[in-house]
Design a protein around this motif. Structure first.
Motif, PDB file in Angstrom:
ATOM      1  N   ASP A 146     -72.723 -14.041  28.799  1.00 56.49           N
ATOM      2  CA  ASP A 146     -72.837 -15.069  29.498  1.00 56.49           C
ATOM      3  C   ASP A 146     -73.383 -14.596  30.975  1.00 56.49           C
ATOM      4  N   ASP A 147     -73.373 -15.800  31.873  1.00 64.78           N
ATOM      5  CA  ASP A 147     -73.780 -15.615  33.129  1.00 64.78           C
ATOM      6  C   ASP A 147     -72.961 -14.457  34.033  1.00 64.78           C
ATOM      7  N   PRO A 148     -73.426 -13.435  34.621  1.00 60.68           N
ATOM      8  CA  PRO A 148     -72.759 -12.692  35.509  1.00 60.68           C
ATOM      9  C   PRO A 148     -71.900 -13.251  36.513  1.00 60.68           C
ATOM     10  N   GLN A 149     -72.272 -14.460  36.780  1.00 55.06           N
ATOM     11  CA  GLN A 149     -71.371 -15.254  38.060  1.00 55.06           C
ATOM     12  C   GLN A 149     -70.253 -15.558  37.506  1.00 55.06           C
ATOM     13  N   LEU A 150     -70.072 -15.582  36.174  1.00 49.47           N
ATOM     14  CA  LEU A 150     -68.708 -16.277  35.486  1.00 49.47           C
ATOM     15  C   LEU A 150     -67.706 -15.069  35.815  1.00 49.47           C
ATOM     16  N   PHE A 151     -68.023 -13.765  35.657  1.00 50.11           N
ATOM     17  CA  PHE A 151     -67.234 -12.828  36.003  1.00 50.11           C
ATOM     18  C   PHE A 151     -66.588 -12.813  37.399  1.00 50.11           C
ATOM     19  N   VAL A 152     -67.524 -13.126  38.600  1.00 49.33           N
ATOM     20  CA  VAL A 152     -67.189 -13.138  39.868  1.00 49.33           C
ATOM     21  C   VAL A 152     -66.220 -14.414  40.001  1.00 49.33           C
ATOM     22  N   SER A 153     -66.323 -15.499  39.300  1.00 50.36           N
ATOM     23  CA  SER A 153     -65.615 -16.606  39.284  1.00 50.36           C
ATOM     24  C   SER A 153     -64.074 -16.285  38.814  1.00 50.36           C
ATOM     25  N   TYR A 154     -64.046 -15.566  37.692  1.00 53.47           N
ATOM     26  CA  TYR A 154     -62.727 -15.213  37.214  1.00 53.47           C
ATOM     27  C   TYR A 154     -62.128 -14.210  37.947  1.00 53.47           C
ATOM     28  N   ARG A 155     -62.773 -13.144  38.631  1.00 57.31           N
ATOM     29  CA  ARG A 155     -62.268 -12.335  39.163  1.00 57.31           C
ATOM     30  C   ARG A 155     -61.670 -12.871  40.788  1.00 57.31           C
ATOM     31  N   THR A 156     -62.401 -13.877  41.388  1.00 54.47           N
ATOM     32  CA  THR A 156     -61.809 -14.682  42.412  1.00 54.47           C
ATOM     33  C   THR A 156     -60.730 -15.265  42.115  1.00 54.47           C
ATOM     34  N   SER A 157     -60.642 -15.963  40.989  1.00 54.59           N
ATOM     35  CA  SER A 157     -59.789 -17.009  40.716  1.00 54.59           C
ATOM     36  C   SER A 157     -58.400 -16.137  40.442  1.00 54.59           C
ATOM     37  N   PHE A 158     -58.625 -14.844  39.843  1.00 52.04           N
ATOM     38  CA  PHE A 158     -57.322 -13.808  39.507  1.00 52.04           C
ATOM     39  C   PHE A 158     -56.892 -13.343  40.915  1.00 52.04           C
ATOM     40  N   ILE A 159     -57.710 -13.267  42.265  1.00 45.65           N
ATOM     41  CA  ILE A 159     -57.162 -12.669  43.343  1.00 45.65           C
ATOM     42  C   ILE A 159     -56.526 -13.666  43.929  1.00 45.65           C
ATOM     43  N   ASN A 160     -57.061 -14.944  43.943  1.00 41.34           N
ATOM     44  CA  ASN A 160     -56.407 -16.048  44.585  1.00 41.34           C
ATOM     45  C   ASN A 160     -54.920 -16.361  44.011  1.00 41.34           C
ATOM     46  N   LYS A 161     -54.923 -16.188  42.594  1.00 36.68           N
ATOM     47  CA  LYS A 161     -53.528 -16.399  41.870  1.00 36.68           C
ATOM     48  C   LYS A 161     -52.624 -15.375  42.193  1.00 36.68           C
ATOM     49  N   LYS A 162     -53.147 -14.199  42.405  1.00 36.32           N
ATOM     50  CA  LYS A 162     -52.044 -13.118  42.999  1.00 36.32           C
ATOM     51  C   LYS A 162     -51.528 -13.225  44.406  1.00 36.32           C
ATOM     52  N   LYS A 163     -52.646 -13.798  45.151  1.00 34.75           N
ATOM     53  CA  LYS A 163     -52.315 -14.022  46.645  1.00 34.75           C
ATOM     54  C   LYS A 163     -51.000 -15.125  46.607  1.00 34.75           C
TER      55      LYS A 163
END
Length: 129
Positions: A9-26
């Motif tokens: 899939d689109d590489p931006q999808l990985f960035v979205s998942y990573r950002t979501s994961f970081i926000n969840k941890k915060k």
């Protein structure tokens, strides 16, 4: 994120998942920090009440040795509600007081204008005579 999504899939999808994961941890960290703070506050408050109870107990012993003196200190009970709820209630009471005061000021101005009109009407009637 599945391996298929990662590779095809689109590489931006990985960035979205990573950002979501970081926000969840915060958010989890902030929630844990708040819970730890609240537990520490309860411990602090409880230890203070325990200290006051011990102080009262020792004071009663000393007062018993000194005949005629009485101890009038009271032991405060543990908070019936979480402190956050008590703070919300306190803020709401303060807001209600402010609203009541504003209403009082509006009523005061209204009655002042009525008095002024009444006096002007009396003055006009006195001028006619």
């Amino acid at each position: 994120m599945s391996a298929n999504e990662f590779w095809k899939d689109d590489p931006q999808l990985f960035v979205s998942y990573r950002t979501s994961f970081i926000n969840k941890k915060k958010r989890e960290l902030e929630e844990l920090d708040y819970k730890c703070w609240l537990q520490g506050l309860y411990n602090y408050e409880g230890n203070g009440k325990l200290f006051m109870s011990l102080k009262q107990f020792i004071g009663n012993i000393v007062a018993g040795l000194c005949k005629g003196s009485k101890d009038h200190t009271k032991i405060e009970p543990y908070s019936p509600k979480p402190l956050t709820e008590l703070q919300k209630e306190k803020k709401q009471k303060e807001l209600d007081k402010i609203k009541n005061f504003e209403q009082f000021q509006q009523d005061f101005v209204y009655f002042g204008t009525i008095k002024q009109r009444y006096l002007e009407n009396l003055k006009k009637k006195g001028d006619r005579k």
